[in-house]
Design an enzyme around this catalytic site. Structure first.
Site, PDB file in Angstrom:
ATOM      1  CD  GLU A 137      -2.764   0.942   3.129  1.00 43.66           C
ATOM      2  OE1 GLU A 137      -2.468   2.258   3.509  1.00 43.66           O
ATOM      3  OE2 GLU A 137      -2.745  -0.123   3.287  1.00 43.66           O
ATOM      4  CG  ASP A 186      -1.791   9.683   7.099  1.00 43.48           C
ATOM      5  OD1 ASP A 186      -2.418   8.672   7.601  1.00 43.48           O
ATOM      6  OD2 ASP A 186      -1.935  10.374   6.229  1.00 43.48           O
TER       7      ASP A 186
END
Length: 263
Positions: free
Chosen positions: A49, A60
């Site tokens: 990924e 994130d």
């Protein structure tokens, strides 16, 4: 069967789930990021990924945010993504999917993005901030190119939402283990197991669990009920602190969690 589905099916035939490894594209620099992706493939990852840097990475955690901000500061731009993917896919035979926020795809052009990703050897997109009903153009481009469209399901998703996600996802459904941003956690939320069970009510699908997974034991636990475990922060930290060799060692250690059979 797409390349992502084929990778998961091949692992299933061996009695195990898949390890999906996340890395920021271009971190810590473009050439090293290519070597890092190759190291993932050579040391036990089944799917890669790759995350292009983004100025507002709302999903994130700190480690990945710092990495992507460094990449942006070094001048890495969206146009650099596809040559980077091509350099990786020319050297490995496992699927590479891109985890991207939706705004860069819109700015680049959905069809153009799909065509360039396909030409670079990419296998599909994970889109954390767009839902199926808002993704008509991407769904059409995905069907045209054969790229996988991987939507996210969360513990808070309604039954109606889960059915829509299952109906419109290909490759796998990115199953969020717990609410919050990415990062390492001492314990995984039991909601992930419940969520995978809820998803499976709506038809055959592959479910891979991400957010908070950082140890072989956690991977083994996830693979008791899911098709794959997604690891990001632990790998990015290892690459940052110990380079490609350290990343390779971490990947081998994490891959040790894969053989545990699922219930």
């Amino acid at each position: 069967m797409s390349r992502v589905e084929a990778a998961i099916a091949a692992a299933e035939a061996e009695g195990r789930g898949v390890l999906i490894g996340y890395l920021p594209a271009g971190f810590p620099d473009r050439e090293t990021s290519i070597e890092a992706a190759v190291a993932l493939a050579e040391n036990g990852a089944d799917i890669i990924e790759l995350g292009p840097p983004y100025s507002d990475p709302v999903m994130d955690g700190e480690v990945i945010q710092q990495a992507t901000q460094q990449v942006l500061a070094q001048g890495f731009r969206l146009a650099d993504l596809f040559p980077t993917i091509k350099a990786i896919t020319e050297r490995i035979d496992i699927p590479v999917v891109v985890m991207t926020y939706w705004n860069p795809v819109i700015q680049y052009g959905v069809d153009r993005y799909a065509d360039d990703l396909l030409a670079a050897g990419g296998a599909g997109l994970i889109t954390p901030d767009i839902t199926p009903e808002a993704a008509t153009e991407w769904i059409a481009a995905s069907k045209r190119t054969g790229l996988d469209r991987i939507f996210l399901a969360a513990p808070t998703s309604t039954e109606e939402r889960l059915k829509m996600i299952v109906d419109n996802s290909t490759g796998f459904v990115y199953t969020v283990s717990t609410m919050g941003i990415t990062g390492e956690r001492a314990q995984l939320d039991a909601a992930a197991r419940t969520l995978v069970g809820r998803l499976r009510q709506y038809g055959p699908l592959r479910a891979c669990v991400g957010i908070g997974i950082s140890t072989p034991e956690q991977i083994a636990g996830v693979l008791e009920y899911a098709d794959g475990a997604i690891v990001g922060t632990a790998l990015v930290r290892s690459l940052r602190d110990n380079g490609v060799e350290g990343l390779a060692a971490t990947t081998r250690a994490l891959a040790a969690g894969k053989p545990r059979p699922r219930a």
